[in-house]
Design an enzyme around this catalytic site. Structure first.
Site, short mmCIF file in Angstrom:
data_model
loop_
_atom_site.label_atom_id
_atom_site.label_comp_id
_atom_site.label_asym_id
_atom_site.label_seq_id
_atom_site.Cartn_x
_atom_site.Cartn_y
_atom_site.Cartn_z
CG ASP A 55 -22.82 -130.39 -42.53
OD1 ASP A 55 -23.77 -129.94 -41.87
OD2 ASP A 55 -21.75 -130.76 -42.02
CD GLU A 66 -23.10 -123.61 -38.28
OE1 GLU A 66 -21.95 -123.65 -37.84
OE2 GLU A 66 -24.02 -124.34 -37.87
#
Length: 496
Positions: free
Chosen positions: A15, A169
């Site tokens: 991420d 997301e």
């Protein structure tokens, strides 16, 4: 032509979020249940990264309950620089939700959290022309907030939820030229992961999707890099554009196994005539960005002679001050037991990420009258250990509900050298076992004083077996009494 190798930050560094300040780049990653949280890296060229700290390095910033499940905790931070300050927003899953911390310097100190009254994970930060602060969350929705007190001033407003694939997301909002671009991940964080983009004239929308979505995906390809997604854009000092993203490098026979976790990759971005980003497949080697002064990489060996622990050392959920010391026995890391088993929460463990497929971890241990050792772990239910207690070394394996001692050997009193060698040679099927395919991703060999006691199949310490979002971490532990470690070495080997 100068080339760079992917991943640019290997091992469990998922991420990624990046920002540029002048000619300096800063990058953060998710840390999940580990303390300290949110590793922070610096680079001058987007390729060579050095960890300079952790954003969440105080218990008051990072609430990780003792009963927090593995792979909960800190998800998907976004790092931005605005109005002379660094801002980081992230989600503490299993605690209080979304919050912001700030600092004038990337090295810190970072502020205590400002909690945001907004549901959703993977929050993003962006500012418009009048100084309004916008947060985007997975879903995808945007809200205008006051970052000083966490109040929501407008919204949340549903804007664009991707092309219809699962789990939209990791939204990131950017003002580029006359457009607001919304970059999202969708398709789930597994093999279907991808990156899509839409744009609008304002953060409120309406957003128009790119005609070529997804702009990046490796699904259903034979690439050695898979699960590409969760991306962030950055414009380099020379005007070129780049994308950082997560990906995996699975190994072994079908379904293959990724053991290092999701890693940070870098790939170039171009803009077409209609103003949409074009992103090619992510390669193991790419032409390098414009050369800058590279940063110094961390040493492979820690002698524990510094006043504090280096920023790459991790502990599950917490690291109480009375559980470790560098001054009690100068030149040694002293660990004190806080729990009696690695199989349960609350134990004393200090480790670092495995960042290469072929590597070796080694440490010099004085067990004293305690029980201590060296472990490679994914979570409390999946770890391999070499442990010393009462004049004996033992190799232990915990795989799901099964815990087994696989080998024992007497050792002399005093310090011993423990080693874990991980290599990607194919496993050899046990003699006489027919129909057994040796298709694991690697072999994990555990040794004491240079004597190998066991070789274990690495597939059981993989995401495909254990589940979750992290990767392997290898480190020192104590589960009874007090023990001391003279040094710890991590040596990557040339990958085959």
């Amino acid at each position: 032509m100068r080339m760079y190798d992917n991943p640019v930050i290997g091992g469990f560094h998922p991420d990624p979020s990046v920002c540029r300040v002048g000619e300096d780049y800063y990058l953060v990653c998710s840390s999940f249940e580990y303390f300290p949280g949110v590793p922070l890296f610096h680079s001058r060229d987007l390729v060579h990264w050095r960890q300079i700290g952790n954003v969440l390095d105080r218990p008051g910033q990072l609430e990780l309950p003792d009963d927090l499940p593995a792979s909960a905790g800190i998800y998907a931070p976004t790092l931005r620089h605005h109005d002379g300050r660094f801002h980081l927003i992230t989600t503490n899953v299993g605690a209080r939700g979304n919050f912001i911390v700030t600092s004038e310097r990337p090295e810190g100190p970072w502020s205590d959290p400002v909690w945001i009254e907004l549901d959703g994970i993977d929050p993003d930060l962006a500012w418009d022309e009048d100084g309004s602060c916008w947060v985007a969350v997975a879903g995808c929705a945007v809200a205008r907030i006051d970052p000083e007190n966490g109040k929501v001033l407008e919204g949340p407003l549903p804007v664009w939820s991707g092309t219809g694939m699962q789990d939209p997301e990791a939204p990131h909002l950017y003002r580029i030229g006359e457009w607001w671009y919304l970059l999202v991940a969708e398709g789930g964080t597994g093999l279907g992961h991808s990156v899509s983009v839409a744009r609008a004239r304002t953060p409120r929308g309406p957003f128009e999707p790119a005609p070529a979505n997804p702009v990046l995906s490796h699904r259903s390809t034979g690439s050695p890099i898979q699960c590409t997604g969760h991306a962030d854009l950055v414009e380099a000092a020379d005007g070129t554009w780049w994308m950082v993203l997560l990906g995996t490098r699975p190994r072994g026979y079908f379904p293959s196994f990724h053991v290092l976790g999701r890693e940070t990759f870098l790939t170039p971005v171009e803009w077409d005539a209609d103003g949409w980003p074009r992103v090619g497949p992510v390669l193991e080697q790419h032409p390098a960005p414009a050369a800058r002064r590279p940063v110094e990489l961390p040493p492979a060996r820690d002698e524990f002679d510094a006043p504090g622990l280096a920023p790459y050392w991790l502990s599950p959920r917490r690291r109480p001050d009375d559980s470790w010391s560098l001054s009690e026995r100068p030149g040694w890391l002293t660990l004190r037991a806080t729990g009696n088993s690695l199989d349960r929460l609350g134990h004393t463990f200090v480790g670092r990420r495995q960042q290469h497929h072929d590597c070796r971890f080694t440490t010099r241990l004085d067990p004293g009258t305690g029980r201590a050792g060296l472990s490679v772990r994914l979570d409390e239910a999946h770890h391999y250990d070499i442990e010393v207690s009462g004049g004996e070394a033992a190799v232990l394996a915990r795989i799901g509900p099964v815990r087994q001692c696989l080998a024992r050997r007497a050792v002399a009193a005093g310090p011993v050298t423990l080693g874990v060698e991980i290599r990607t040679d194919a496993l050899v099927s046990p003699s006489g076992e027919q129909g057994v395919r040796a298709g694991g991703p690697d072999v994990i060999a555990l040794a004491v004083d240079g004597v190998r006691l066991a070789e274990l199949d690495g597939r059981y310490l993989s995401t495909q077996v254990a589940g979750g979002f992290t990767g392997r971490v290898a480190g020192m532990y104590v589960t009874e009494g007090t023990a001391a470690f003279d040094w710890f070495a991590y040596e990557p080997a040339p990958e085959r």
